[in-house]
Design an enzyme around this catalytic site. Sequence first.
Site, PDB file in Angstrom:
ATOM      1  N   PHE A  47       0.846  -1.190   0.000  1.00 24.79           N
ATOM      2  CA  PHE A  47       0.000   0.000   0.000  1.00 24.79           C
ATOM      3  C   PHE A  47       0.880   1.238   0.000  1.00 24.79           C
ATOM      4  O   PHE A  47       2.040   1.172   0.397  1.00 24.79           O
ATOM      5  CB  PHE A  47      -0.886  -0.005   1.260  1.00 24.79           C
ATOM      6  CG  PHE A  47      -2.351   0.052   0.944  1.00 24.79           C
ATOM      7  CD1 PHE A  47      -3.028  -1.091   0.564  1.00 24.79           C
ATOM      8  CD2 PHE A  47      -3.053   1.252   1.022  1.00 24.79           C
ATOM      9  CE1 PHE A  47      -4.381  -1.043   0.266  1.00 24.79           C
ATOM     10  CE2 PHE A  47      -4.410   1.305   0.722  1.00 24.79           C
ATOM     11  CZ  PHE A  47      -5.072   0.160   0.354  1.00 24.79           C
ATOM     12  N   HIS A  62      -7.741  11.808  -2.337  1.00 25.91           N
ATOM     13  CA  HIS A  62      -7.259  10.499  -2.791  1.00 25.91           C
ATOM     14  C   HIS A  62      -7.049  10.587  -4.300  1.00 25.91           C
ATOM     15  O   HIS A  62      -7.922  11.059  -5.020  1.00 25.91           O
ATOM     16  CB  HIS A  62      -8.303   9.434  -2.447  1.00 25.91           C
ATOM     17  CG  HIS A  62      -7.826   8.026  -2.624  1.00 25.91           C
ATOM     18  ND1 HIS A  62      -7.513   7.502  -3.851  1.00 25.91           N
ATOM     19  CD2 HIS A  62      -7.604   7.029  -1.726  1.00 25.91           C
ATOM     20  CE1 HIS A  62      -7.121   6.236  -3.689  1.00 25.91           C
ATOM     21  NE2 HIS A  62      -7.167   5.934  -2.418  1.00 25.91           N
ATOM     22  N   LEU A  74     -14.306   5.905  -4.946  1.00 20.83           N
ATOM     23  CA  LEU A  74     -12.933   5.494  -4.710  1.00 20.83           C
ATOM     24  C   LEU A  74     -12.542   4.245  -5.501  1.00 20.83           C
ATOM     25  O   LEU A  74     -13.308   3.291  -5.588  1.00 20.83           O
ATOM     26  CB  LEU A  74     -12.805   5.188  -3.223  1.00 20.83           C
ATOM     27  CG  LEU A  74     -11.385   5.032  -2.701  1.00 20.83           C
ATOM     28  CD1 LEU A  74     -10.671   6.362  -2.778  1.00 20.83           C
ATOM     29  CD2 LEU A  74     -11.438   4.556  -1.258  1.00 20.83           C
ATOM     30  N   ARG A 100      -2.720  11.342   5.755  1.00 20.10           N
ATOM     31  CA  ARG A 100      -2.884   9.984   6.261  1.00 20.10           C
ATOM     32  C   ARG A 100      -2.396   8.956   5.246  1.00 20.10           C
ATOM     33  O   ARG A 100      -2.633   9.096   4.053  1.00 20.10           O
ATOM     34  CB  ARG A 100      -4.360   9.716   6.571  1.00 20.10           C
ATOM     35  CG  ARG A 100      -4.634   8.292   6.986  1.00 20.10           C
ATOM     36  CD  ARG A 100      -6.054   8.077   7.417  1.00 20.10           C
ATOM     37  NE  ARG A 100      -7.045   8.148   6.363  1.00 20.10           N
ATOM     38  CZ  ARG A 100      -7.202   7.221   5.409  1.00 20.10           C
ATOM     39  NH1 ARG A 100      -6.419   6.166   5.369  1.00 20.10           N
ATOM     40  NH2 ARG A 100      -8.145   7.366   4.500  1.00 20.10           N
TER      41      ARG A 100
END
Lengths: 579, 242
Positions: free
Chosen positions: A120, A242, A252, A394
């Site tokens: 990730f 994002h 998303l 984040r």
Amino acid sequence: MARQVIHHEYDAVIVGAGGAGLMAALEASKRCRVAVVSKLYPTRSHTGTAQGGIGAALGNLEPDSWEWHMFDTVKGGDYLPDQDAVEVMCREAIDVVYSLEHMGLPFNRTPEGKIDQRRFGGHTMELGKAPVRRACYAADRTGHMILQTLYQQCIKQGVAFFDEFHLTDVLVSGGRCAGVVALCLATGELHCFRAKAVLLATGGFGRMFKVTSNAHTLTGDGCSIVFRRGVPLEDMEFFQFHPTGIYKLGILVTEGARGEGGVLLNGKGERFMERYAPTMKDLAPRDMISRAIYREVQEGRGVDGKDYVHLDLTKLDPDVVERKLPDITDFVRTYLGVDPVKELVPVQPTAHYAMGGIPTNTNAQVVADAKNSVLTGLYAAGECACVSVHGGNRLGTNSLVDIVVFGRRGGRHIAESVGKMELPPLPSDALSRSHEEIGRLTSNLGGESAAAIRTELQQVMMDRVSVYREETGLKEALATISTLRSRYRKVEVEDRSLSYNTELQEALELGYLLDLAWATTVGALARTESRGAHSREDFPKRDDANWLKHSLAFATDGNIKLDYKPVSITRFQPKERIY
Amino acid sequence: MQIRIKIKRYNPEREPKEQWREYAVEADPMDRVLDALHAVKWQRDGSLAFRRSCAHGICGSDAMMINGRNRLACKVLIKDLKQPITIEPMRGFPVLKDLIVDMTRFFEKYRQVKPYLINDTPEPKTERLQSPEDRERYDDTTKCILCGACTTACPSFWANKEYVGPAAIVQAHRFLFDSRDHGAAERKPVLDDTMGVWRCRTIFSCTDACPRGIQVTKAIGEVKKLLATGGPPPATAVPKPS
């Protein structure tokens, strides 16, 4: 018809039934009387849309350690996270993932039967050397499985739920929290919950932006209400975009798609991330990739000269796409008519996550000033809170880690504390704010439409307060927000019925969004540096000498006053952030 | 383009009877039905009531009957529907207002099957092992979002509201076929009953209605077989981790 009022008393009330709220409820209800108040049926909560995974250094496939996870989180957050809190989170992530597995969470498995892990963005081994497999996942519906599993356990444990109750007030009296007021959507009654402890787990507020991955219901209810009650909001200028939202829709597409080998291509078919992040490339942190996409588009390398780029999954084994990424494959097929196995997916940055929120300590207790003084009885966890473990940006998977770790810590702290506490007295005017606000909206003849104001708010936030910001645009946004706030006072709700008055609910939610957009923009204008997701075109460098600090926005007499507090730095000194 | 949309309206505070109302709104062919409902609510009549949240088929809030079939309003595109698009609440639960039905009974049935892992053995320090093959057995039924589309599309449920219904059986399947679960005997009384799986007449309406593509009828069939043969298939042996 008159609006009825119903009173309740509990040891603790938890507002919101996503991952943080349910985890807190599970812990607290082992030892005290708990009510969960949620504006949705719990399984409708936004935790359910989290896709790619939950980060924990289990080391099931390759060596890993919580210290590396901690380093990645601190660096990913551009050195703004509080390192004491990050340490707690990354250490406890391991135990909490095993705990979720014991509750029944159906993680994908390795051939040996252990929890499978994948790569990730921003998660590395040996302090940045190479990507690491740290994200524990259940296909691309990890959040869905966490939400379902926690709700199942709450049923097993007999937790009391008040479903479809919309929060209208948090009661603070004599320097402590005394309960909450909520509107029962089915009946229109107001319910007053007197309690020794209140934990807010009301989620984010991405709906202040036009293009967002966030649900319609993510309107920052808890954040806004305590802000009105004098609690500050921390680091509101940091809002994550994002990089891979489905073009125009904002839905998303998980970073896990790139974790499995997907890459980003500009209009010329180039893998542009190689230029921006030579080591991590398409697995650089989200803020960097979103900026890179904006630059590519600005410099004319968007697809067909438009404001998007392509996500290429065509080089992946089709079986991996279908089996490990089934939901996003379905979304792309359904909403774009594009088959990601064979075709490129148009993507653009989408407003995704609030790093800022209600300031708390590592026990999820709300701390209401720059000295971190605890506001007795009030807790917050999850996206509505700011511990701060995410700082300026984040990392992917860390939202799920945050909700389960700090939801659990908050629940435990409540369980340990309420035994020694008396039920606080309710303020004499406990219901008055809720009555006033609802009364004004449903008796106004001002003719303003909440939907129209909301559309204008979302547009100006998207244009002026998104991935890149600069002074003129931010001032324009502030002026617009100020006008919209005046118009909001004349909003007229035409539906006057009590039951399921969703028009009234949306009008209340717009009020919350206006507050939070205001605080976000004020914070963004004040912070004259670029750090994490906050990028000022007019101040392109990070400025540790002046800005290595958290902002606190206080609502005072119709204005916002900013204060600041230091960052906890324990193990990792700030360095340049290169990937 | 302009589209026509017919909605079955009901607000007992104003009018005791339901009424069809037709609206014309602007929409793009690629828009979702949910977008069209929002256009009605935000431009024509703010009192229109429906549930929605995530708007991309994951939260399960906006199941309703669209052109006669149970669908999520956020997962059907305008271009795929004949006009006027007719929209009414799911059948079989009491309607509270417009498209909002009372889901209380639905969640009661869900709770009846004990929808949680039952395993009283001591928890190991790390994860309980499970082979990828064993994990695969119940993969399909973990997708359920509890929207209610399957149960309210089931003629057996319409005929007898005591039937536990496809959604609850899907939830039971998710645990019965999980090699970590020991709860088959506890769930048996609810499932192995005339109001349990045996009420299913294999009509496949549930499978057609499921917005998550779950093979609901197949899952019910597997639960029937499990009850008839006395227990779930044995777990595949997992190699000892090195």
